[in-house]
Scaffold this motif. Structure first.
Motif, PDB file in Angstrom:
ATOM      1  N   CYS A   1       0.806  -1.227   0.000  1.00 17.28           N
ATOM      2  CA  CYS A   1       0.000   0.000   0.000  1.00 17.28           C
ATOM      3  C   CYS A   1       0.837   1.273   0.000  1.00 17.28           C
ATOM      4  O   CYS A   1       0.290   2.371  -0.049  1.00 17.28           O
ATOM      5  N   ARG A   2       2.162   1.134   0.111  1.00 18.99           N
ATOM      6  CA  ARG A   2       3.105   2.248   0.036  1.00 18.99           C
ATOM      7  C   ARG A   2       3.074   3.177   1.243  1.00 18.99           C
ATOM      8  O   ARG A   2       3.725   4.225   1.215  1.00 18.99           O
ATOM      9  N   LEU A   3       2.355   2.820   2.278  1.00 24.81           N
ATOM     10  CA  LEU A   3       2.404   3.626   3.496  1.00 24.81           C
ATOM     11  C   LEU A   3       3.761   3.438   4.171  1.00 24.81           C
ATOM     12  O   LEU A   3       4.313   2.337   4.196  1.00 24.81           O
ATOM     13  N   VAL A   4       4.290   4.499   4.740  1.00 25.91           N
ATOM     14  CA  VAL A   4       5.587   4.453   5.402  1.00 25.91           C
ATOM     15  C   VAL A   4       5.377   4.514   6.913  1.00 25.91           C
ATOM     16  O   VAL A   4       4.615   5.356   7.409  1.00 25.91           O
ATOM     17  N   GLY A   5       6.015   3.604   7.625  1.00 22.21           N
ATOM     18  CA  GLY A   5       5.882   3.580   9.068  1.00 22.21           C
ATOM     19  C   GLY A   5       6.748   2.506   9.685  1.00 22.21           C
ATOM     20  O   GLY A   5       7.520   1.834   8.996  1.00 22.21           O
ATOM     21  N   PRO A   6       6.648   2.301  11.003  1.00 21.33           N
ATOM     22  CA  PRO A   6       7.456   1.275  11.674  1.00 21.33           C
ATOM     23  C   PRO A   6       7.166  -0.117  11.140  1.00 21.33           C
ATOM     24  O   PRO A   6       6.022  -0.457  10.826  1.00 21.33           O
ATOM     25  N   TYR A   7       8.212  -0.912  11.074  1.00 20.81           N
ATOM     26  CA  TYR A   7       8.130  -2.303  10.613  1.00 20.81           C
ATOM     27  C   TYR A   7       8.706  -3.168  11.732  1.00 20.81           C
ATOM     28  O   TYR A   7       9.902  -3.145  11.996  1.00 20.81           O
ATOM     29  N   VAL A   8       7.840  -3.899  12.453  1.00 20.29           N
ATOM     30  CA  VAL A   8       8.254  -4.569  13.688  1.00 20.29           C
ATOM     31  C   VAL A   8       7.820  -6.027  13.673  1.00 20.29           C
ATOM     32  O   VAL A   8       6.868  -6.399  12.979  1.00 20.29           O
ATOM     33  N   PRO A   9       8.496  -6.882  14.451  1.00 19.09           N
ATOM     34  CA  PRO A   9       8.073  -8.283  14.555  1.00 19.09           C
ATOM     35  C   PRO A   9       6.823  -8.415  15.403  1.00 19.09           C
ATOM     36  O   PRO A   9       6.562  -7.597  16.283  1.00 19.09           O
ATOM     37  N   LEU A  10       6.030  -9.444  15.128  1.00 23.94           N
ATOM     38  CA  LEU A  10       4.829  -9.716  15.905  1.00 23.94           C
ATOM     39  C   LEU A  10       5.160 -10.643  17.065  1.00 23.94           C
ATOM     40  O   LEU A  10       5.917 -11.602  16.923  1.00 23.94           O
ATOM     41  N   TRP A  11       4.574 -10.347  18.222  1.00 29.70           N
ATOM     42  CA  TRP A  11       4.764 -11.166  19.417  1.00 29.70           C
ATOM     43  C   TRP A  11       3.402 -11.470  20.010  1.00 29.70           C
ATOM     44  O   TRP A  11       2.566 -10.572  20.147  1.00 29.70           O
ATOM     45  N   LEU A  12       3.152 -12.700  20.355  1.00 27.67           N
ATOM     46  CA  LEU A  12       1.868 -13.067  20.938  1.00 27.67           C
ATOM     47  C   LEU A  12       1.815 -12.632  22.395  1.00 27.67           C
ATOM     48  O   LEU A  12       2.707 -12.948  23.187  1.00 27.67           O
ATOM     49  N   GLY A  13       0.766 -11.886  22.764  1.00 22.23           N
ATOM     50  CA  GLY A  13       0.569 -11.520  24.161  1.00 22.23           C
ATOM     51  C   GLY A  13       0.201 -12.749  24.969  1.00 22.23           C
ATOM     52  O   GLY A  13      -0.848 -13.353  24.738  1.00 22.23           O
ATOM     53  N   GLN A  14       1.055 -13.147  25.916  1.00 21.09           N
ATOM     54  CA  GLN A  14       0.898 -14.442  26.572  1.00 21.09           C
ATOM     55  C   GLN A  14       0.201 -14.387  27.929  1.00 21.09           C
ATOM     56  O   GLN A  14      -0.142 -15.436  28.478  1.00 21.09           O
TER      57      GLN A  14
ATOM     58  N   HIS B   1      -5.378  -8.614  15.956  1.00 15.54           N
ATOM     59  CA  HIS B   1      -4.909  -7.232  16.025  1.00 15.54           C
ATOM     60  C   HIS B   1      -3.563  -7.153  16.740  1.00 15.54           C
ATOM     61  O   HIS B   1      -3.225  -8.039  17.548  1.00 15.54           O
ATOM     62  N   ALA B   2      -2.821  -6.098  16.452  1.00 19.23           N
ATOM     63  CA  ALA B   2      -1.530  -5.872  17.095  1.00 19.23           C
ATOM     64  C   ALA B   2      -1.456  -4.436  17.601  1.00 19.23           C
ATOM     65  O   ALA B   2      -2.001  -3.516  16.978  1.00 19.23           O
ATOM     66  N   PHE B   3      -0.798  -4.268  18.742  1.00 22.41           N
ATOM     67  CA  PHE B   3      -0.590  -2.923  19.275  1.00 22.41           C
ATOM     68  C   PHE B   3       0.539  -2.237  18.499  1.00 22.41           C
ATOM     69  O   PHE B   3       1.488  -2.882  18.044  1.00 22.41           O
ATOM     70  N   ALA B   4       0.385  -0.910  18.371  1.00 22.00           N
ATOM     71  CA  ALA B   4       1.426  -0.114  17.715  1.00 22.00           C
ATOM     72  C   ALA B   4       2.074   0.792  18.761  1.00 22.00           C
ATOM     73  O   ALA B   4       1.372   1.417  19.551  1.00 22.00           O
ATOM     74  N   PRO B   5       3.408   0.806  18.840  1.00 21.41           N
ATOM     75  CA  PRO B   5       4.342   0.267  17.833  1.00 21.41           C
ATOM     76  C   PRO B   5       5.025  -1.029  18.223  1.00 21.41           C
ATOM     77  O   PRO B   5       5.960  -1.442  17.540  1.00 21.41           O
ATOM     78  N   CYS B   6       4.619  -1.704  19.314  1.00 28.75           N
ATOM     79  CA  CYS B   6       5.405  -2.831  19.828  1.00 28.75           C
ATOM     80  C   CYS B   6       5.157  -4.133  19.081  1.00 28.75           C
ATOM     81  O   CYS B   6       6.020  -5.006  19.051  1.00 28.75           O
ATOM     82  N   GLY B   7       3.951  -4.315  18.502  1.00 33.73           N
ATOM     83  CA  GLY B   7       3.672  -5.534  17.748  1.00 33.73           C
ATOM     84  C   GLY B   7       3.121  -6.683  18.557  1.00 33.73           C
ATOM     85  O   GLY B   7       3.041  -7.806  18.038  1.00 33.73           O
ATOM     86  N   HIS B   8       2.713  -6.478  19.818  1.00 40.94           N
ATOM     87  CA  HIS B   8       2.091  -7.558  20.582  1.00 40.94           C
ATOM     88  C   HIS B   8       0.697  -7.856  20.046  1.00 40.94           C
ATOM     89  O   HIS B   8      -0.077  -6.933  19.768  1.00 40.94           O
ATOM     90  N   VAL B   9       0.383  -9.138  19.897  1.00 38.94           N
ATOM     91  CA  VAL B   9      -0.832  -9.579  19.219  1.00 38.94           C
ATOM     92  C   VAL B   9      -1.861 -10.089  20.223  1.00 38.94           C
ATOM     93  O   VAL B   9      -1.528 -10.769  21.198  1.00 38.94           O
ATOM     94  N   CYS B  10      -3.146  -9.762  19.974  1.00 36.21           N
ATOM     95  CA  CYS B  10      -4.246 -10.246  20.804  1.00 36.21           C
ATOM     96  C   CYS B  10      -5.525 -10.153  19.987  1.00 36.21           C
ATOM     97  O   CYS B  10      -5.500  -9.841  18.795  1.00 36.21           O
ATOM     98  N   SER B  11      -6.665 -10.396  20.626  1.00 36.05           N
ATOM     99  CA  SER B  11      -7.946 -10.324  19.930  1.00 36.05           C
ATOM    100  C   SER B  11      -8.352  -8.866  19.690  1.00 36.05           C
ATOM    101  O   SER B  11      -7.801  -7.932  20.281  1.00 36.05           O
TER     102      SER B  11
END
Length: 430
Positions: free
Chosen positions: A348-361, A374-384
């Motif tokens: 999509c050509r948007l410019v922004g942070p590029y981070v690894p995804l981590w599952l919120g445990q 979904h993932a939180f920005a900018p850390c990349g933690h994943v949850c519902s």
């Protein structure tokens, strides 16, 4: 190539299963086996016990690839085989998208070989680098080489083991690989070619099965190449064991999870562990390819059980947090004028942070058991979605008089318009 790891489900026949589910007599070979180079197993297979022509071979177990289900593709009688123990449904419905061909297939039966081809550790050598190439050129000698520095390597020679059969799994199509595997893609099948970007090793792992009852199957990280060698370079995770021997981990690792309580209607998921080159069990590393190993788990072994899961791939998904597009890691698209973390999404050509995804445990922080969408920005933690939106809208005290939303898993202050982003995976559903 998708970011999904390639996983296997280990299914064992009824006879071995009765032992694999907790026989106290089943042990795990440790690196200490090197201290007894002349030791032999208690069971010696005589030539009279080899499979006779027309006789059904003994089946140690079966590996089934887990991936993304496809429509149709009913199993044939040949694919079902004679295993009567429990097994998982093949996510390819018994066949790869392009069909099962030779050693590249959706499942692999581990049958007792006509003649044993297993190996076991024998002698350890400390040598200088000029001798390494000479030592590794002997194709008839299996060995594992640990490069400690430019001037020091340790080579462990292996000798023939008449009590075990060895099966090798990897991305390579060379003859020594019994089961050729490729990456699976979320939402649609398998990458059918050995892509240079694949994180599955050419020689990913090996499984050794005892040729005599209870036909115990053990898994080890890394497989022997065409020269009968395993090579752990200077950057690979490796170490000396307390008894002065060597062990190590592969770059992306081999992970195993055994079902708690055996594989039955009352089963519960176990804990993922990492298996070393010598078959020892460790807790997971901080990241999949980190050089620092996890902690040794002394009360667990590398013995496969009915229902064991095996993961061979270490490719971690990364996300562009402005748009939510998920990719495997790549090094292009950097915008240096906006900082080292700023990347341009190729879709999509948007410019922004590029981070690894981590599952919120931490389950106590989740509102519901919804899918990790979904993932939180900018850390990349994943949850519902509900969990992400709740915390993104919950201001937390910041300083003496300010309030700001933060990721509940790491405490990072959230950025962007919404503080979270919907993950967009590259599959048919999107």
């Amino acid at each position: 190539m998708g970011w999904e790891a390639t996983k296997f489900f280990f299914s064992s026949p009824i006879l071995p299963r009765m032992v694999l589910e907790g026989n106290p007599d089943v042990g795990s070979p440790r690196t200490s086996d090197l201290q007894h180079p002349g030791s032999q197993g208690s069971c010696i297979l005589s030539s009279g016990e080899d499979v006779q022509p027309g006789e059904e071979p003994i089946k140690y177990g079966e590996l089934i690839v887990l991936g993304c289900c496809e429509e149709g593709g009913e199993e044939t009688e040949a694919q079902r085989g004679e295993v009567t123990g429990p097994r998982a449904h093949s996510c390819y419905n018994g066949c790869l998208s392009s069909g099962d061909k030779g050693r590249r297939r959706s499942r692999l039966a581990l049958n007792r070989r006509p003649h044993a081809n297993g190996v076991k550790p024998d002698v350890m050598h400390h040598i200088s680098t000029p001798l390494v190439s000479k030592a590794l050129s002997n194709r008839g000698q299996h060995s594992i080489s640990y490069t400690l520095s430019r001037s020091h390597s340790v080579i462990v020679e292996y000798t023939h083991d008449s009590d075990t059969d060895m099966f090798q799994i990897g991305r390579s199509t060379e003859n020594m690989i019994d089961f050729v595997v490729t990456d699976t893609s979320p939402g649609g099948g398998v990458a059918e070619g050995p892509s240079p970007q694949s994180t599955i090793s050419r020689y990913a792992c090996r499984i050794l099965c005892d040729r005599r009852p209870p036909y115990t199957a053990r898994i080890y990280a890394a497989g022997f190449d065409a020269s009968s060698n395993i090579f752990l370079g200077e950057r690979a995770a490796k170490w000396r064991t307390p008894d002065g021997l060597m062990d190590g981990l592969t770059t992306n690792g081999v992970l195993v999870m055994h079902p708690a309580g055996g594989f039955s209607e009352d089963s519960a998921p176990g804990v993922w562990r990492e298996i070393s080159v010598c078959g020892n069990v460790y807790t997971l590393r901080d990241s999949r390819s980190a050089q620092q190993r996890g902690k040794l788990v002394e009360n667990e072994s590398n013995v496969l059980q009915d229902g064991s899961l095996i993961d061979l791939c270490g490719q971690q998904p990364w996300v562009y947090v402005r748009c939510g597009h998920v990719h495997g890691y790549h090094g292009w698209g950097c915008r240096q004028e906006r900082g080292p973390q700023e990347r341009e999404c190729p879709l999509c050509r948007l410019v922004g942070p590029y981070v690894p995804l981590w599952l919120g445990q931490e389950a106590g922080l989740c509102l519901d058991p919804g899918p990790p969408s979904h993932a939180f920005a900018p850390c990349g933690h994943v949850c519902s979605e509900k969990t992400a939106r709740y915390w993104a809208q919950t201001p937390l005290p910041h300083g003496t008089h300010a309030f700001h939303a933060a990721c509940p898993f790491c405490g990072a202050w959230l950025t962007g318009e919404h503080g979270c982003v919907r993950l967009i995976f590259q599959g048919p559903l999107d």
